[in-house]
Motif scaffolding. Structure first.
Motif, mmCIF file in Angstrom:
data_model
loop_
_atom_site.group_PDB
_atom_site.id
_atom_site.type_symbol
_atom_site.label_atom_id
_atom_site.label_comp_id
_atom_site.label_asym_id
_atom_site.label_seq_id
_atom_site.Cartn_x
_atom_site.Cartn_y
_atom_site.Cartn_z
ATOM 1 N N PRO A 70 0.842 -1.205 0.000
ATOM 2 C CA PRO A 70 0.000 0.000 0.000
ATOM 3 C C PRO A 70 0.876 1.254 0.000
ATOM 4 O O PRO A 70 1.842 1.334 0.759
ATOM 5 C CB PRO A 70 -0.809 -0.125 1.291
ATOM 6 N N ASN A 71 0.569 2.193 -0.863
ATOM 7 C CA ASN A 71 1.309 3.439 -0.961
ATOM 8 C C ASN A 71 0.498 4.557 -0.351
ATOM 9 O O ASN A 71 -0.677 4.709 -0.662
ATOM 10 C CB ASN A 71 1.607 3.792 -2.419
ATOM 11 N N ASP A 72 1.132 5.330 0.504
ATOM 12 C CA ASP A 72 0.505 6.516 1.046
ATOM 13 C C ASP A 72 1.020 7.689 0.227
ATOM 14 O O ASP A 72 2.202 8.028 0.279
ATOM 15 C CB ASP A 72 0.859 6.683 2.519
ATOM 16 N N ALA A 73 0.134 8.302 -0.522
ATOM 17 C CA ALA A 73 0.539 9.390 -1.401
ATOM 18 C C ALA A 73 1.056 10.591 -0.626
ATOM 19 O O ALA A 73 1.767 11.435 -1.173
ATOM 20 C CB ALA A 73 -0.624 9.807 -2.286
ATOM 21 N N PHE A 74 0.720 10.694 0.656
ATOM 22 C CA PHE A 74 1.125 11.853 1.448
ATOM 23 C C PHE A 74 2.279 11.555 2.403
ATOM 24 O O PHE A 74 2.681 12.403 3.185
ATOM 25 C CB PHE A 74 -0.082 12.375 2.237
ATOM 26 N N ALA A 75 2.802 10.365 2.337
ATOM 27 C CA ALA A 75 3.924 10.003 3.203
ATOM 28 C C ALA A 75 5.200 10.693 2.715
ATOM 29 O O ALA A 75 5.381 10.924 1.522
ATOM 30 C CB ALA A 75 4.119 8.492 3.203
ATOM 31 N N GLU A 76 6.052 11.019 3.674
ATOM 32 C CA GLU A 76 7.324 11.641 3.304
ATOM 33 C C GLU A 76 8.231 10.597 2.684
ATOM 34 O O GLU A 76 8.293 9.464 3.139
ATOM 35 C CB GLU A 76 7.996 12.250 4.525
ATOM 36 N N THR A 77 8.924 11.002 1.635
ATOM 37 C CA THR A 77 9.849 10.091 0.970
ATOM 38 C C THR A 77 11.270 10.497 1.312
ATOM 39 O O THR A 77 11.553 11.660 1.601
ATOM 40 C CB THR A 77 9.664 10.128 -0.553
ATOM 41 N N GLU A 78 12.159 9.529 1.274
ATOM 42 C CA GLU A 78 13.561 9.823 1.528
ATOM 43 C C GLU A 78 14.166 10.524 0.328
ATOM 44 O O GLU A 78 13.890 10.171 -0.814
ATOM 45 C CB GLU A 78 14.333 8.536 1.784
ATOM 46 N N ILE A 79 14.989 11.499 0.602
ATOM 47 C CA ILE A 79 15.701 12.190 -0.468
ATOM 48 C C ILE A 79 17.063 11.521 -0.591
ATOM 49 O O ILE A 79 17.826 11.460 0.374
ATOM 50 C CB ILE A 79 15.851 13.686 -0.161
ATOM 51 N N ALA A 80 17.325 11.021 -1.772
ATOM 52 C CA ALA A 80 18.599 10.333 -2.004
ATOM 53 C C ALA A 80 19.732 11.351 -2.003
ATOM 54 O O ALA A 80 19.622 12.421 -2.591
ATOM 55 C CB ALA A 80 18.559 9.582 -3.320
ATOM 56 N N THR A 81 20.801 11.008 -1.338
ATOM 57 C CA THR A 81 21.964 11.888 -1.330
ATOM 58 C C THR A 81 22.981 11.367 -2.334
ATOM 59 O O THR A 81 23.078 10.162 -2.567
ATOM 60 C CB THR A 81 22.614 11.945 0.067
ATOM 61 N N ASN A 82 23.692 12.288 -2.912
ATOM 62 C CA ASN A 82 24.695 11.944 -3.907
ATOM 63 C C ASN A 82 26.070 12.070 -3.261
ATOM 64 O O ASN A 82 26.505 13.168 -2.922
ATOM 65 C CB ASN A 82 24.570 12.880 -5.112
ATOM 66 N N ASP A 83 26.744 10.948 -3.074
ATOM 67 C CA ASP A 83 28.068 10.957 -2.471
ATOM 68 C C ASP A 83 29.093 11.347 -3.534
ATOM 69 O O ASP A 83 29.387 10.588 -4.451
ATOM 70 C CB ASP A 83 28.399 9.582 -1.899
ATOM 71 N N GLN A 84 29.629 12.547 -3.410
ATOM 72 C CA GLN A 84 30.588 13.054 -4.387
ATOM 73 C C GLN A 84 32.029 12.927 -3.911
ATOM 74 O O GLN A 84 32.942 13.435 -4.551
ATOM 75 C CB GLN A 84 30.280 14.516 -4.703
ATOM 76 N N SER A 85 32.241 12.229 -2.790
ATOM 77 C CA SER A 85 33.598 12.138 -2.249
ATOM 78 C C SER A 85 34.548 11.366 -3.157
ATOM 79 O O SER A 85 35.746 11.604 -3.151
ATOM 80 C CB SER A 85 33.568 11.491 -0.860
ATOM 81 N N GLY A 86 34.012 10.434 -3.964
ATOM 82 C CA GLY A 86 34.869 9.657 -4.855
ATOM 83 C C GLY A 86 34.998 10.241 -6.247
ATOM 84 O O GLY A 86 35.689 9.677 -7.093
ATOM 85 N N ASP A 87 34.335 11.371 -6.502
ATOM 86 C CA ASP A 87 34.405 11.981 -7.830
ATOM 87 C C ASP A 87 35.793 12.516 -8.115
ATOM 88 O O ASP A 87 36.502 12.986 -7.215
ATOM 89 C CB ASP A 87 33.401 13.139 -7.942
ATOM 90 N N ARG A 88 36.180 12.443 -9.369
ATOM 91 C CA ARG A 88 37.469 12.997 -9.759
ATOM 92 C C ARG A 88 37.389 14.514 -9.710
ATOM 93 O O ARG A 88 36.385 15.116 -10.060
ATOM 94 C CB ARG A 88 37.830 12.517 -11.160
ATOM 95 N N LYS A 89 38.438 15.147 -9.260
ATOM 96 C CA LYS A 89 38.473 16.603 -9.125
ATOM 97 C C LYS A 89 38.973 17.238 -10.414
ATOM 98 O O LYS A 89 39.539 16.594 -11.288
ATOM 99 C CB LYS A 89 39.386 17.002 -7.959
ATOM 100 N N SER A 90 38.749 18.548 -10.528
ATOM 101 C CA SER A 90 39.086 19.239 -11.772
ATOM 102 C C SER A 90 40.576 19.203 -12.074
ATOM 103 O O SER A 90 40.973 19.309 -13.230
ATOM 104 C CB SER A 90 38.588 20.676 -11.733
ATOM 105 N N GLU A 91 41.429 19.048 -11.050
ATOM 106 C CA GLU A 91 42.867 18.988 -11.302
ATOM 107 C C GLU A 91 43.222 17.808 -12.203
ATOM 108 O O GLU A 91 44.196 17.849 -12.942
ATOM 109 C CB GLU A 91 43.656 18.878 -9.991
ATOM 110 N N GLU A 92 42.427 16.738 -12.128
ATOM 111 C CA GLU A 92 42.689 15.560 -12.956
ATOM 112 C C GLU A 92 42.291 15.805 -14.408
ATOM 113 O O GLU A 92 42.878 15.239 -15.317
ATOM 114 C CB GLU A 92 41.932 14.354 -12.406
ATOM 115 N N PHE A 93 41.276 16.618 -14.612
ATOM 116 C CA PHE A 93 40.805 16.885 -15.970
ATOM 117 C C PHE A 93 41.545 18.060 -16.608
ATOM 118 O O PHE A 93 41.893 18.024 -17.777
ATOM 119 C CB PHE A 93 39.311 17.210 -15.967
#
Length: 144
Positions: A22-45
């Motif tokens: 059962p889905n509650d249309a008014f229930a709060e949903t989790e906001i996905a977080t984007n882990d950017q700690s492993g992203d390559r930094k601009s110095e590499e590009f």
């Protein structure tokens, strides 16, 4: 035959409805977080050789003395990189968009050598063009 088919369809629909959560249309949903700690930094590009070839400063920690500037560097696999550098209007300055492309020599082992600027043009922007650029910038997560 039709009553059996109707019964089968009813049973199939009942099983599908019972299996769904059962889905509650008014229930709060989790906001996905984007882990950017492993992203390559601009110095590499954007290596020092690359920035030197296109006569551009490093903007990782801000622009320094230069007035506000937004630079978008497009690194393309099979074509030369393109640099779009937008100087918004301010302090009596007209809005300008600089477009640069570099000369690139691709070697057989896959390395690229930048040979300086191939194309460089400064375009004065009309008020409507700058307004459109501001809208794109404000509605996109580029600055994040």
């Amino acid at each position: 035959m039709i009553p059996k088919l109707a019964t089968l369809v009813f049973l199939g629909a009942s099983v599908l409805a019972w299996a769904e959560k059962p889905n509650d249309a008014f229930a709060e949903t989790e906001i996905a977080t984007n882990d950017q700690s492993g992203d390559r930094k601009s110095e590499e590009f954007l290596s020092e050789d690359f920035l030197k070839a296109c006569a551009e400063p490093r903007l990782d920690q801000g622009t320094g003395k230069e007035r506000d500037v937004i630079r978008i560097t497009v690194l393309r696999s099979f074509d030369a990189p393109v640099i779009l550098k937008w100087h918004p209007a301010g302090m009596g300055q007209e809005p300008v968009l600089e477009v640069k492309s570099l000369k690139v020599i691709n070697s057989d082992d896959g390395t690229k050598t930048y040979q300086g600027i191939d194309f460089h043009q400064r375009l004065k922007l009309k008020t409507s063009q700058e307004r459109l650029l501001k809208e794109i910038y404000q509605h996109s997560p580029m600055q994040d």
